[in-house]
Design an enzyme around this catalytic site. Sequence first.
Site, PDB file in Angstrom:
ATOM      1  CG  HIS A  10      -4.472  -1.789   0.419  1.00 32.98           C
ATOM      2  ND1 HIS A  10      -5.574  -1.095  -0.041  1.00 32.98           N
ATOM      3  CD2 HIS A  10      -4.535  -1.733   1.779  1.00 32.98           C
ATOM      4  CE1 HIS A  10      -6.264  -0.637   0.980  1.00 32.98           C
ATOM      5  NE2 HIS A  10      -5.668  -1.015   2.095  1.00 32.98           N
ATOM      6  CD  GLU A  68      -2.880   1.125   2.402  1.00 32.22           C
ATOM      7  OE1 GLU A  68      -3.851   1.901   2.402  1.00 32.22           O
ATOM      8  OE2 GLU A  68      -2.583   0.431   3.396  1.00 32.22           O
TER       9      GLU A  68
END
Length: 507
Positions: free
Chosen positions: A381, A356
């Site tokens: 993510h 992320e």
Amino acid sequence: MAVVLQRPHAAVTGLFLYLYFITCGLSIPDPRQREALIKLEASMQTGGQMVLTDAEQRQDALLSKMKQEEMARADFPPAMHFFKARPLIRTSPIFSLLQKMPKGGALHVHDFSMVDVEWLVKDVTYRPHCYMCYTDNQSIRFIFSSLGPKVLPHCSPWILLENLRAKMDNTTDLDNSIMGNLTLFTDQDPEALYPSQDVVWYRFEQAFGALWGLVTYAPVFRDYYYQGLTQFYADNVMYLELRALLPEVYELDGSTHGTSWTLKTYQDVTQRFIAEHPDFFGARIIFTVNRGVNISVMTGVVEEAMKLQKDFPDIMAGFDLVGREDSGRPLWYFRDALSLPAERGVTLPFFFHAGETDLEGTDVDQNLLDALLFNTSRIGHGFALLRHPVAKDISRKRGVAIEVCPISNQVLMLVKDLRNHPGAALMSQNHPVVISSDDPAMFGASGLSYDFYEAFVGFGGIRSHLGFLKELAMNSIRYSSLTPRQQEKALALWQRKWDKFVSEKAF
């Protein structure tokens, strides 16, 4: 006897053509060969090989028409900041359809950002014994107390909200001000209000600090989680995996409950919700800790996680680290603590946030590889995955799904135009992916439909169709922490909902 030669499948034809093309090339372009290559490429994307029933094909024709009209709009929502796009999305017939569509499970949602903040303000802050104070950094804090709370450092004297409101002719401004402190969503220009990742993350963390005293009060804690399940269920989500800090929860007299009580409460409320909503499959908890802690604390938390996994196998799914990745400690820093389960022969599934970030070459940027070294079950993510071909290849071969959260990545300033999100490239190759909403209440969203919209319209382009949506919904069960037998039951339940959806005039 005559021999009937069957025409080869378009995908097979395209594959042979592709192999010939990359080895020999084509001297004279042929329209049929071009069409075969286009079909081959389309078959490779998420949902590209999904065989649709007659009912699905009829609905898909209508959906394709809607999508063409959507993509011709002057103001194209995926190209805009979500805060500006939200009113446009709400008027979209595609969004209306997605709200009705059975979406399977939400596998990446955080505990205290799943419920619309309006409920927190209109319901919770109107309850008796609710106090509020103003912090030195222009935020707010809350606590429930029967005797009057102790003064909090760096905060004004506590104000009993029912007394404050009793003095007002109109409480709308106060309520709106409180709501503004509990979410990132704003009617102002978001790019001007949040000019950098540091600014938006600071505001993000302040919002969690503001709501903490509300949601960790025992009666509210139970109601908040039930309300969260209600809101996801209303958005046609039938299963949830919740990242939860399992905090110390307090009572009105100031007494507190530990981690086991908190996890048991999640279990009890989930069971009550299922009893009242038999077509809701259930929920499981991924125990989390902030990645800013030291090694000693992490070791203790992993020890606790192993015990909770043993004591609560039905509700406990596994373990993860949360918080801003760029400013937190990398996974490798905690390698000794994270190796404890394997060393002791204890099963503790990991579901690590990793990638992320838009930083390259840092220790944090190696979290994707380290997450796979620690045998993570999924990757939260995975925004940086395209920069890590080895991690990308391993995650595909192992079936480690990437939990893509489009709106979160945009609001927290990893990407501006969602057409350029790495998830679009991953899904063009049918990489294992699930769509989730991360912190919907913080972003002015709810459930999963907004993120499904951004993925379908923004990532999928004009070619993605009903099969794209169907495969994403099925992925959310296939890549869940449920056992194979539970997945089979969940898929059967989802299929019944899906068949009803496509047979109705929902389009």
